[in-house]
Enzyme design. Structure first.
Site, mmCIF file in Angstrom:
data_model
loop_
_atom_site.group_PDB
_atom_site.id
_atom_site.type_symbol
_atom_site.label_atom_id
_atom_site.label_comp_id
_atom_site.label_asym_id
_atom_site.label_seq_id
_atom_site.Cartn_x
_atom_site.Cartn_y
_atom_site.Cartn_z
ATOM 1 N N CYS A 116 -2.103 9.188 3.042
ATOM 2 C CA CYS A 116 -1.859 8.556 1.737
ATOM 3 C C CYS A 116 -2.900 9.052 0.742
ATOM 4 O O CYS A 116 -2.621 9.188 -0.442
ATOM 5 C CB CYS A 116 -1.890 7.047 1.852
ATOM 6 S SG CYS A 116 -3.371 6.433 2.638
ATOM 7 N N GLU A 165 0.881 -1.176 0.000
ATOM 8 C CA GLU A 165 0.000 0.000 0.000
ATOM 9 C C GLU A 165 0.910 1.215 0.000
ATOM 10 O O GLU A 165 1.550 1.512 1.011
ATOM 11 C CB GLU A 165 -0.913 -0.014 1.224
ATOM 12 C CG GLU A 165 -1.829 -1.218 1.193
ATOM 13 C CD GLU A 165 -3.094 -1.029 2.018
ATOM 14 O OE1 GLU A 165 -4.001 -1.833 1.861
ATOM 15 O OE2 GLU A 165 -3.160 -0.069 2.817
HETATM 16 P P1 NAD Z 1 8.715 4.454 4.251
HETATM 17 O O1 NAD Z 1 8.714 3.690 2.981
HETATM 18 O O2 NAD Z 1 9.838 5.403 4.507
HETATM 19 O O3 NAD Z 1 8.700 3.469 5.499
HETATM 20 C C1 NAD Z 1 7.689 2.497 5.667
HETATM 21 C C2 NAD Z 1 8.232 1.352 6.495
HETATM 22 O O4 NAD Z 1 9.239 0.671 5.743
HETATM 23 C C3 NAD Z 1 8.882 1.777 7.807
HETATM 24 O O5 NAD Z 1 8.476 0.874 8.815
HETATM 25 C C4 NAD Z 1 10.367 1.649 7.505
HETATM 26 O O6 NAD Z 1 11.164 1.400 8.645
HETATM 27 C C5 NAD Z 1 10.378 0.464 6.559
HETATM 28 N N1 NAD Z 1 11.560 0.369 5.677
HETATM 29 C C6 NAD Z 1 12.343 1.373 5.213
HETATM 30 N N2 NAD Z 1 13.319 0.872 4.397
HETATM 31 C C7 NAD Z 1 13.144 -0.472 4.358
HETATM 32 C C8 NAD Z 1 13.810 -1.540 3.701
HETATM 33 N N3 NAD Z 1 14.863 -1.339 2.911
HETATM 34 N N4 NAD Z 1 13.338 -2.797 3.867
HETATM 35 C C9 NAD Z 1 12.245 -3.032 4.625
HETATM 36 N N5 NAD Z 1 11.586 -2.069 5.291
HETATM 37 C C10 NAD Z 1 12.019 -0.802 5.170
HETATM 38 O O7 NAD Z 1 7.311 5.220 4.313
HETATM 39 P P2 NAD Z 1 6.749 6.173 5.467
HETATM 40 O O8 NAD Z 1 7.457 7.488 5.409
HETATM 41 O O9 NAD Z 1 6.693 5.459 6.769
HETATM 42 O O10 NAD Z 1 5.239 6.365 5.003
HETATM 43 C C11 NAD Z 1 4.833 7.362 4.127
HETATM 44 C C12 NAD Z 1 4.399 6.740 2.816
HETATM 45 O O11 NAD Z 1 3.417 5.747 3.060
HETATM 46 C C13 NAD Z 1 3.737 7.732 1.883
HETATM 47 O O12 NAD Z 1 4.192 7.512 0.572
HETATM 48 C C14 NAD Z 1 2.253 7.369 1.993
HETATM 49 O O13 NAD Z 1 1.498 7.735 0.871
HETATM 50 C C15 NAD Z 1 2.326 5.900 2.175
HETATM 51 N N6 NAD Z 1 1.102 5.387 2.782
HETATM 52 C C16 NAD Z 1 0.253 4.654 2.013
HETATM 53 C C17 NAD Z 1 -0.922 4.184 2.556
HETATM 54 C C18 NAD Z 1 -1.899 3.401 1.720
HETATM 55 O O14 NAD Z 1 -2.857 2.895 2.279
HETATM 56 N N7 NAD Z 1 -1.722 3.279 0.426
HETATM 57 C C19 NAD Z 1 -1.243 4.446 3.898
HETATM 58 C C20 NAD Z 1 -0.345 5.192 4.654
HETATM 59 C C21 NAD Z 1 0.828 5.652 4.089
#
Ligand code: NAD
Length: 458
Positions: free
Chosen positions: A263, A229
């Site tokens: 999001c 997502e």
């Molecule tokens: P992010 O991708 O920076 O981090 C998300 C998660 O991934 C965190 O727990 C982080 O520690 C982990 N992560 C980071 N690098 C990783 C790796 N190499 N391997 C595995 N895990 C890793 O995103 P964020 O800043 O936490 O969230 C914001 C984003 O999420 C925005 O783009 C937003 O649109 C999206 N979002 C989407 C939805 C949806 O329902 N589509 C809902 C909420 C947020």
């Protein structure tokens, strides 16, 4: 042991340091979950549901302190933290009501001694790597149906919402979910990567496109069920027959709620030229009424930007838009710290050559573009690599349905925006991701169908 430092984004103060996982502890936790899952599946569904009922009651009882924790580590205005926790309750109720029917074995054929059945078995050990912007929503959408359907869950909260993630684990355990059936895994990206290296049966991710793409590359060849997502660049079109003031008030809220860090935030607005100026005036008036400041204040509407690096992304979008001829109507700069602050920012005269109209902003900033009519609006709405949500404002339902049928998005809105329902599937097109949560499909997704071909001996 590693320590994770947790800061308050509104003050930059260190709030807490918590022990973080490493590759060794992640492997040990995964083994624990693997060993515990069959026992959890053997617990009757009614008892698994009772655990979630008790969890719900604990969320209600502790709502104020849970909201304060979330506000302290994310900068979310306190009223919005309460809203999120209250919103979670409806989602829990939906899952509790619907889960039984989703787990019933279906007999789809029975004739001449031959019976065919579909059984719904849990995936097994599922990992949930989560985001910080709505930690209770995006986490609960995964771990509640996953637990109800008999899976063990390794839950990695975002490093920006760790205290909230640890509170979830405590409440679930106190509610009777065994400690090795729901396990919190603490840390940043490197800990997420360590989780992917384990033998797991499903990975449910909420976060950015770039991290999601990396996860897909790693897990694709391993045939692990994967749900992503991801982000969006969600458009709304305001038709000439819409009420400009009503539409502006709704869309200003859709763009700026949670400091623009949803999001499904409204990220692009197209307005018919006939009402463009009236809309922009009403939009600015609404935004100017938003109180920016201390997220613990009851009347704050715009809180801190959760992640400090996002301020540079917002600044770059502002500079790019200005350089390409956009008109800055308000904001456009960081606000003085300590902490991460950005002024609510509105541009008009924008176009699709600008990053502001192409890449996710994830902050209190919005571009408003004038359009000549429906055809141009649809073309622009679809000119994106994302496809999470899209909306149309018009009193004419048939027109709205006709327009929204042409738009590529997982969710479409008529005269509303930034809305999620537990009864409807939440999914994205294009770079907004694959798979879904919520609705009855969002329960089934934590199971796999097992096909039974049964021929009686006679
Ligand atoms: P992010 O991708 O920076 O981090 C998300 C998660 O991934 C965190 O727990 C982080 O520690 C982990 N992560 C980071 N690098 C990783 C790796 N190499 N391997 C595995 N895990 C890793 O995103 P964020 O800043 O936490 O969230 C914001 C984003 O999420 C925005 O783009 C937003 O649109 C999206 N979002 C989407 C939805 C949806 O329902 N589509 C809902 C909420 C947020």
């Amino acid at each position: 042991m590693n320590q994770l430092s947790i800061y308050n984004p509104a003050t930059a103060a260190l709030i807490s340091q918590v022990p973080a996982d490493d590759a060794g502890s992640v492997a040990a936790k995964t083994a624990q979950a693997r060993a515990a899952q069959p026992g959890w599946l053997a617990v009757p569904l009614a008892q698994r549901k009772e655990c979630i009922v008790r969890f719900r009651a604990a969320v209600v009882a502790q709502l104020e302190s849970l909201a304060a924790i979330m506000t302290s580590e994310t900068g979310k205005p306190i009223k919005m933290s309460r809203n999120e926790l209250n919103g979670l309750l409806g989602r829990i109720d939906f899952f509790l009501k619907e889960v039984d029917a989703q787990l019933v074995t279906e007999t789809v054929f029975a004739e001449g001694g031959m019976t065919e059945q579909i059984q719904h078995i849990p995936l097994g050990v599922v990992v949930n790597i989560s985001a910080w912007n709505y930690p209770w929503f995006v986490g609960g959408n995964v771990y509640i149906p996953a637990l109800l359907t008999g899976n063990a869950v390794l839950y990695k909260p975002s490093e920006y919402a760790t205290l909230t993630g640890l509170a979830m684990a405590r409440l679930l355990h106190e509610a009777g979910v065994p400690k090795d059936v729901f396990i919190a895994v603490v840390g940043g990206g490197e800990v997420g990567a360590a989780l992917m290296a384990q033998k797991i049966d499903g990975l449910f991710f909420t976060g950015s496109y770039s991290t999601g793409a990396r996860i897909a590359q790693t897990l694709g060849p391993r045939m692990v069920k994967l749900q992503l997502e991801l982000g969006g660049k969600d458009p709304t079109y305001v038709c000439e027959d819409a009420n400009p003031k009503t539409a502006a008030e709704s869309l200003a809220d859709g763009a700026m709620y949670n400091t623009g860090q949803s999001c499904c935030s409204v990220e692009r607005i197209y307005v018919h030229e006939k009402i463009h100026d009236a809309f922009v005036a009403a939009f600015l008036e609404t935004v100017r009424g938003f109180k920016v400041g201390d997220p613990t204040n009851e009347d704050t509407y715009i809180g801190a930007v959760t992640r400090a690096p996002q301020l540079a992304v917002l600044e770059a979008q502002v500079a790019d838009a200005k350089a390409k001829g956009a008109t800055l109507l308000c904001g456009g700069t960081r606000l003085p710290g300590p902490g991460n602050w950005f002024a609510p920012t509105v541009f008009s005269n924008v176009n699709h050559s600008m990053e502001l109209m192409r890449e996710e902003s994830f902050g209190p900033i919005i571009g408003i573009q004038k359009v000549s009519g429906d055809a141009e609006a649809v073309k622009l709405m679809n000119d994106t690599r994302y496809g999470l949500t899209a909306g149309v404002f018009t009193p004419d339902e048939a027109r709205a349905r006709g327009l929204l049928a042409q738009v590529n998005a997982g969710s479409v809105y008529w005269n509303c925006c930034d809305r999620v329902s537990p009864r409807l599937p939440w999914s994205g097109h294009g770079d907004s991701g694959v798979g879904l949560t919520l609705s009855t499909y969002g329960i089934q997704t934590f199971t796999r169908p097992k096909a039974w071909h049964l021929r009686s001996a006679g």
